[in-house]
Structure formats: structure tokens, C-alpha cells
Design a protein around this motif. Structure first.
Motif, PDB file in Angstrom:
ATOM      1  N   VAL A 160      78.459  23.417  54.604  1.00  0.00           N
ATOM      2  CA  VAL A 160      78.239  22.787  54.421  1.00  0.00           C
ATOM      3  C   VAL A 160      77.587  22.517  56.068  1.00  0.00           C
ATOM      4  CG1 VAL A 160      76.563  19.830  53.792  1.00  0.00           C
ATOM      5  CG2 VAL A 160      78.105  21.576  52.269  1.00  0.00           C
ATOM      6  N   THR A 161      75.983  22.825  56.220  1.00  0.00           N
ATOM      7  CA  THR A 161      75.518  22.762  57.392  1.00  0.00           C
ATOM      8  C   THR A 161      74.187  21.283  56.849  1.00  0.00           C
ATOM      9  OG1 THR A 161      75.031  23.389  59.759  1.00  0.00           O
ATOM     10  CG2 THR A 161      73.352  24.227  58.145  1.00  0.00           C
ATOM     11  N   GLU A 162      73.961  20.989  58.081  1.00  0.00           N
ATOM     12  CA  GLU A 162      73.052  19.604  58.605  1.00  0.00           C
ATOM     13  C   GLU A 162      71.304  20.897  59.498  1.00  0.00           C
ATOM     14  OE1 GLU A 162      72.975  14.978  58.262  1.00  0.00           O
ATOM     15  OE2 GLU A 162      73.124  16.033  60.749  1.00  0.00           O
ATOM     16  N   VAL A 163      70.620  21.051  58.560  1.00  0.00           N
ATOM     17  CA  VAL A 163      69.645  21.137  59.321  1.00  0.00           C
ATOM     18  C   VAL A 163      67.741  19.791  59.042  1.00  0.00           C
ATOM     19  CG1 VAL A 163      69.890  23.355  58.581  1.00  0.00           C
ATOM     20  CG2 VAL A 163      68.192  23.038  56.441  1.00  0.00           C
ATOM     21  N   ILE A 164      67.159  19.881  59.481  1.00  0.00           N
ATOM     22  CA  ILE A 164      66.270  19.020  59.814  1.00  0.00           C
ATOM     23  C   ILE A 164      65.060  20.190  59.858  1.00  0.00           C
ATOM     24  CG2 ILE A 164      64.686  17.368  61.253  1.00  0.00           C
ATOM     25  CD1 ILE A 164      67.502  16.085  62.140  1.00  0.00           C
ATOM     26  N   THR A 191      63.759  28.373  56.847  1.00  0.00           N
ATOM     27  CA  THR A 191      63.980  29.153  58.633  1.00  0.00           C
ATOM     28  C   THR A 191      65.407  29.307  58.392  1.00  0.00           C
ATOM     29  OG1 THR A 191      62.319  28.099  59.753  1.00  0.00           O
ATOM     30  CG2 THR A 191      64.352  28.250  60.654  1.00  0.00           C
ATOM     31  N   ALA A 192      66.085  28.699  57.256  1.00  0.00           N
ATOM     32  CA  ALA A 192      67.464  28.392  57.523  1.00  0.00           C
ATOM     33  C   ALA A 192      68.202  30.102  56.866  1.00  0.00           C
ATOM     34  CB  ALA A 192      68.378  27.124  57.015  1.00  0.00           C
ATOM     35  N   ALA A 193      67.433  30.086  56.280  1.00  0.00           N
ATOM     36  CA  ALA A 193      67.481  31.609  54.840  1.00  0.00           C
ATOM     37  C   ALA A 193      67.764  32.921  55.722  1.00  0.00           C
ATOM     38  CB  ALA A 193      66.661  31.482  53.713  1.00  0.00           C
ATOM     39  N   GLU A 228      70.489  19.020  49.334  1.00  0.00           N
ATOM     40  CA  GLU A 228      70.016  17.970  49.276  1.00  0.00           C
ATOM     41  C   GLU A 228      69.418  17.447  50.149  1.00  0.00           C
ATOM     42  OE1 GLU A 228      73.723  14.145  48.315  1.00  0.00           O
ATOM     43  OE2 GLU A 228      74.333  15.708  48.433  1.00  0.00           O
ATOM     44  N   ILE A 229      68.879  16.447  49.769  1.00  0.00           N
ATOM     45  CA  ILE A 229      67.742  15.712  50.908  1.00  0.00           C
ATOM     46  C   ILE A 229      68.355  14.398  51.005  1.00  0.00           C
ATOM     47  CG2 ILE A 229      65.374  14.720  51.606  1.00  0.00           C
ATOM     48  CD1 ILE A 229      64.289  16.635  49.918  1.00  0.00           C
ATOM     49  N   THR A 230      68.815  14.221  52.001  1.00  0.00           N
ATOM     50  CA  THR A 230      69.818  12.570  53.010  1.00  0.00           C
ATOM     51  C   THR A 230      68.938  11.423  53.565  1.00  0.00           C
ATOM     52  OG1 THR A 230      70.251  14.454  54.926  1.00  0.00           O
ATOM     53  CG2 THR A 230      71.934  14.596  53.055  1.00  0.00           C
ATOM     54  N   LYS A 231      67.960  12.267  54.327  1.00  0.00           N
ATOM     55  CA  LYS A 231      67.332  11.436  55.142  1.00  0.00           C
ATOM     56  C   LYS A 231      65.557  12.125  55.544  1.00  0.00           C
ATOM     57  CE  LYS A 231      67.376   8.770  59.324  1.00  0.00           C
ATOM     58  NZ  LYS A 231      67.378   8.839  60.520  1.00  0.00           N
ATOM     59  N   LEU A 232      64.208  11.471  54.651  1.00  0.00           N
ATOM     60  CA  LEU A 232      63.110  11.435  55.517  1.00  0.00           C
ATOM     61  C   LEU A 232      62.848  10.409  56.303  1.00  0.00           C
ATOM     62  CD1 LEU A 232      62.155  12.066  51.407  1.00  0.00           C
ATOM     63  CD2 LEU A 232      62.299  13.690  53.136  1.00  0.00           C
ATOM     64  N   ASP A 233      62.090  10.851  57.051  1.00  0.00           N
ATOM     65  CA  ASP A 233      61.263   9.998  58.195  1.00  0.00           C
ATOM     66  C   ASP A 233      60.079  10.638  58.471  1.00  0.00           C
ATOM     67  OD1 ASP A 233      62.321  11.464  60.143  1.00  0.00           O
ATOM     68  OD2 ASP A 233      64.058  10.640  60.700  1.00  0.00           O
ATOM     69  N   VAL A 234      59.163  10.114  59.540  1.00  0.00           N
ATOM     70  CA  VAL A 234      58.124  10.838  59.878  1.00  0.00           C
ATOM     71  C   VAL A 234      57.632   9.829  61.565  1.00  0.00           C
ATOM     72  CG1 VAL A 234      56.902  10.090  57.874  1.00  0.00           C
ATOM     73  CG2 VAL A 234      57.386   8.114  59.236  1.00  0.00           C
ATOM     74  N   ARG A 235      57.003  11.128  62.220  1.00  0.00           N
ATOM     75  CA  ARG A 235      56.977  10.342  63.629  1.00  0.00           C
ATOM     76  C   ARG A 235      55.559   9.544  63.400  1.00  0.00           C
ATOM     77  NH1 ARG A 235      57.842  15.054  67.698  1.00  0.00           N
ATOM     78  NH2 ARG A 235      59.690  14.129  68.025  1.00  0.00           N
ATOM     79  N   ALA A 245      71.028  18.137  53.880  1.00  0.00           N
ATOM     80  CA  ALA A 245      73.103  19.191  53.761  1.00  0.00           C
ATOM     81  C   ALA A 245      72.238  20.774  52.681  1.00  0.00           C
ATOM     82  CB  ALA A 245      73.292  17.701  53.162  1.00  0.00           C
ATOM     83  N   LEU A 246      72.767  21.354  53.962  1.00  0.00           N
ATOM     84  CA  LEU A 246      72.494  22.742  53.073  1.00  0.00           C
ATOM     85  C   LEU A 246      74.275  23.906  53.024  1.00  0.00           C
ATOM     86  CD1 LEU A 246      70.756  24.982  52.230  1.00  0.00           C
ATOM     87  CD2 LEU A 246      70.498  25.370  54.689  1.00  0.00           C
ATOM     88  N   SER A 247      74.389  23.709  51.666  1.00  0.00           N
ATOM     89  CA  SER A 247      75.318  24.178  51.337  1.00  0.00           C
ATOM     90  C   SER A 247      74.605  26.613  50.966  1.00  0.00           C
ATOM     91  CB  SER A 247      76.454  23.433  50.135  1.00  0.00           C
ATOM     92  OG  SER A 247      75.677  23.964  48.723  1.00  0.00           O
TER      93      SER A 247
END
Length: 72
Positions: free
Chosen positions: A11-15, A32-34, A44-51, A65-67
């Protein structure tokens, strides 16, 4: 047990980001990860935020969290 029944996943984390929506941000992260990770399985979406700039939302961000299957 059937051959290939045992597997290990990493599992790795990507944004991902998007100027349109959180859904597009998540899709951008997976797309992009693919390009560099094989056998993607679950995201699994672990967090949503906005700028915010000048009082307006300028960017949606989705942290996933991408497995993927781990090659030893």
C-alpha cells in the motif's frame, strides 16, 4: 490451495489533484500511478481537501491509499 492463491500487496499513498472535482482528482491519481505501478487493486480515499486562493476553491485534492501486488 490453488496455485497463485497466496499474494502480498503493498500500500502506498498518492495524492491526485484537479481543478474540477474530487472525483477527477482521484481518477488522476490512479491514472498516473498506473503508469509506473503494476497490478493495481484497491484505492481507498483517505482524505479530501481543497486549495483556496482569494476566497475561491482553485484545486480539489484527493489522498488515496493505493494497493498493488508486491513483486518480491
Amino acid at each position: 490451495m490453488a496455485k497463485g492463491g497466496n499474494a502480498v500487496y503493498r500500500v502506498t499513498e498518492v495524492i491526485g489533484t484537479s481543478s474540477n472535482s474530487w472525483e477527477d482528482a482521484a481518477k488522476n491519481a490512479v491514472k498516473t500511478a498506473a503508469q509506473s505501478l503494476r497490478d493495481l487493486r484497491i484505492a481507498e480515499i483517505t482524505k479530501l481537501d481543497v486549495r483556496i486562493e482569494d476566497g475561491k476553491i482553485t484545486q480539489f485534492r484527493a489522498r488515496l491509499a493505493l494497493s498493488f501486488k508486491y513483486d518480491a
